[in-house]
Design an enzyme around this catalytic site. Structure first.
Site, short mmCIF file in Angstrom:
data_model
loop_
_atom_site.label_atom_id
_atom_site.label_comp_id
_atom_site.label_asym_id
_atom_site.label_seq_id
_atom_site.Cartn_x
_atom_site.Cartn_y
_atom_site.Cartn_z
N ARG A 108 0.88 -1.18 0.00
CA ARG A 108 0.00 0.00 0.00
C ARG A 108 0.91 1.22 0.00
O ARG A 108 1.71 1.40 0.92
CB ARG A 108 -0.93 0.01 1.21
CG ARG A 108 -1.66 1.34 1.34
CD ARG A 108 -2.77 1.33 2.34
NE ARG A 108 -3.91 0.57 1.88
CZ ARG A 108 -5.13 0.66 2.40
NH1 ARG A 108 -5.36 1.49 3.40
NH2 ARG A 108 -6.12 -0.07 1.94
N HIS A 135 -7.55 0.81 -6.42
CA HIS A 135 -7.73 -0.05 -5.24
C HIS A 135 -8.37 -1.37 -5.74
O HIS A 135 -9.53 -1.66 -5.47
CB HIS A 135 -8.61 0.65 -4.21
CG HIS A 135 -8.54 0.06 -2.83
ND1 HIS A 135 -7.72 -1.01 -2.50
CD2 HIS A 135 -9.20 0.37 -1.68
CE1 HIS A 135 -7.87 -1.31 -1.22
NE2 HIS A 135 -8.76 -0.50 -0.70
N GLN A 138 -10.07 -4.21 -3.41
CA GLN A 138 -11.34 -3.75 -2.84
C GLN A 138 -12.47 -3.94 -3.86
O GLN A 138 -13.52 -4.52 -3.56
CB GLN A 138 -11.22 -2.27 -2.47
CG GLN A 138 -12.52 -1.63 -2.02
CD GLN A 138 -12.94 -2.08 -0.63
OE1 GLN A 138 -12.18 -1.98 0.30
NE2 GLN A 138 -14.16 -2.61 -0.50
N ASP A 227 -17.63 6.53 -1.18
CA ASP A 227 -16.33 6.48 -0.49
C ASP A 227 -16.10 7.87 0.09
O ASP A 227 -16.81 8.82 -0.26
CB ASP A 227 -15.24 6.11 -1.52
CG ASP A 227 -13.87 5.95 -0.91
OD1 ASP A 227 -13.77 5.84 0.34
OD2 ASP A 227 -12.87 5.91 -1.68
N CYS A 267 -16.60 1.22 1.03
CA CYS A 267 -15.41 0.42 1.36
C CYS A 267 -14.88 0.71 2.78
O CYS A 267 -14.14 -0.09 3.31
CB CYS A 267 -14.33 0.66 0.33
SG CYS A 267 -13.75 2.37 0.29
N ARG A 293 -13.76 -9.31 1.76
CA ARG A 293 -12.40 -9.07 1.27
C ARG A 293 -11.49 -10.24 1.60
O ARG A 293 -10.59 -10.57 0.84
CB ARG A 293 -11.85 -7.76 1.84
CG ARG A 293 -12.70 -6.60 1.33
CD ARG A 293 -12.02 -5.32 1.37
NE ARG A 293 -10.73 -5.32 0.72
CZ ARG A 293 -9.78 -4.45 0.98
NH1 ARG A 293 -9.98 -3.52 1.89
NH2 ARG A 293 -8.63 -4.50 0.36
N1 CP Z 1 -11.30 -0.35 2.55
C1 CP Z 1 -10.02 -0.37 2.92
O1 CP Z 1 -9.13 -0.60 2.11
O2 CP Z 1 -9.81 -0.16 4.25
P1 CP Z 1 -8.41 0.06 4.96
O3 CP Z 1 -7.90 1.39 4.49
O4 CP Z 1 -8.71 0.04 6.41
O5 CP Z 1 -7.48 -1.05 4.57
N1 NVA Z 2 -10.28 6.46 -1.45
C1 NVA Z 2 -9.86 6.06 -0.14
C2 NVA Z 2 -10.03 4.59 0.03
C3 NVA Z 2 -9.70 4.09 1.41
C4 NVA Z 2 -9.83 2.60 1.53
C5 NVA Z 2 -8.44 6.48 0.10
O1 NVA Z 2 -7.60 6.36 -0.80
O2 NVA Z 2 -8.14 6.97 1.19
#
Ligand code: CP
Ligand code: NVA
Length: 309
Positions: A108, A135, A138, A227, A267, A293
């Protein structure tokens, strides 16, 4: 060995195969408890190394459970504790070491180039666990959740997105091409998907529908997705952006413009884009969405390790 970086680069038939495998596996482990291993322990002895440059709750835990339930193990790193982050060790050298010790790498990051850079230097699969542009784990899981709840192929459903043109939406747009579903997007003009994304959709003979009116975007929807307005990589005036999205709040009144049996998915984490009433209401399936997930990421891992049945 296969990487899992962007849905748009993965063949539709492979994505469909992953979703089908997740469905089978989820059914098969109904009576098993959290850490019990799937029959045959297909990833026995394998180590998934996870690295987070940004916060995570769901992705971190679901990958932990996913590899455990397949018989393997995981180790979680924070980049600021490595030489890569602190002492300037190169990505090439870090990647060589990760490939020596581990069998898969989940990253990440706040930098899309970094995922590609790792891919170019690793000899093990890399999974994108969220980057500024995408993502994918997800959204593939969300396709699974929609089909599980609606009990029909997503291609027969109208999907709406109310929110920012962010990483999750980019992956949802890619999914709309790969799984061939109708996608209607509701957002302020200033926050519409960029030209690059729209050109890619057009090149793939697909259409997405963009409205600067939330009611129009959810009209006839089977599923409404949202989101946070402010994403982890957003370096904007937060107050101002939230104000610009004021007319795009998902509340009961807006949900009434969608189909009667429309569901709501998000999400997480959430912000002020959705009312408490909708988020915790009957139409919302966000907790199942988060749980799924684990199931889908197991099949993504099997795909990457070349073990998908
Ligand atoms: N939805 C999601 O990816 O959550 P986190 O940021 O907690 O991993
Ligand atoms: N769009 C959000 C998703 C978090 C899971 C972000 O990037 O923070």
């Amino acid at each position: 060995m296969k990487h899992f970086i962007n849905l748009k680069d993965i063949p539709a038939k492979d994505l469909r195969k992953i979703v089908a495998d997740a469905k089978k596996r989820k059914n098969l482990r109904k009576k098993l408890s959290t850490l019990e291993v799937d029959k045959g322990a297909p990833l026995k002895g394998k180590l998934l190394i996870q690295m987070f440059e940004k916060s995570s709750l769901r992705t971190r835990l679901s990958f932990y459970l996913a590899i455990k339930q397949l018989g393997g193990g995981t180790l979680t790193l924070r980049s600021n504790e490595l030489h890569l982050g602190q002492g300037g060790e190169s990505i090439a050298d870090t990647a060589k070491i990760l490939s020596t010790y581990g069998d898969g790498f989940m990253l990440r990051t706040d930098n899309d180039k970094k995922v590609e850079n790792f891919r170019d230097h690793l000899s093990i699969p890399v999974i994108n666990g969220l980057s500024p542009s995408s993502h994918p784990t997800q959204v593939l899981s969300d396709v699974f959740t929609v089909e599980e709840i609606k009990k029909k192929p997503i291609s027969n459903l109208n999907i709406s997105w109310i929110g920012d043109s962010n990483n999750v939406l980019n992956s949802l747009i890619a999914a709309s091409v790969k799984f061939s579903f109708k996608l209607s997007i509701g957002c302020p003009k200033k926050f519409e998907p960029g030209k690059k994304v729209r050109d890619w959709v057009r090149k793939n003979n697909k259409k997405i529908f963009i409205y600067n009116d939330a009611k129009k975007a959810v009209s006839d929807a089977d599923v409404v997705f949202s989101d946070k307005v402010i994403s982890l990589n957003d370096k904007v005036n937060k107050k101002k952006k939230i104000e610009q999205f004021k007319k795009f709040k998902i509340d009961k009144k807006l949900m009434n413009h969608a189909k009667k049996n429309c569901i709501f998915l998000h999400c997480l984490p959430r912000g002020s884009e959705v009312s408490e009433e909708v988020f915790l209401g009957k139409k919302s399936h966000v907790w199942l969405q988060a749980l799924n997930r684990v199931h889908v990421q197991k099949s993504i891992l099997l795909y990457c390790f070349g073990k998908l049945r």
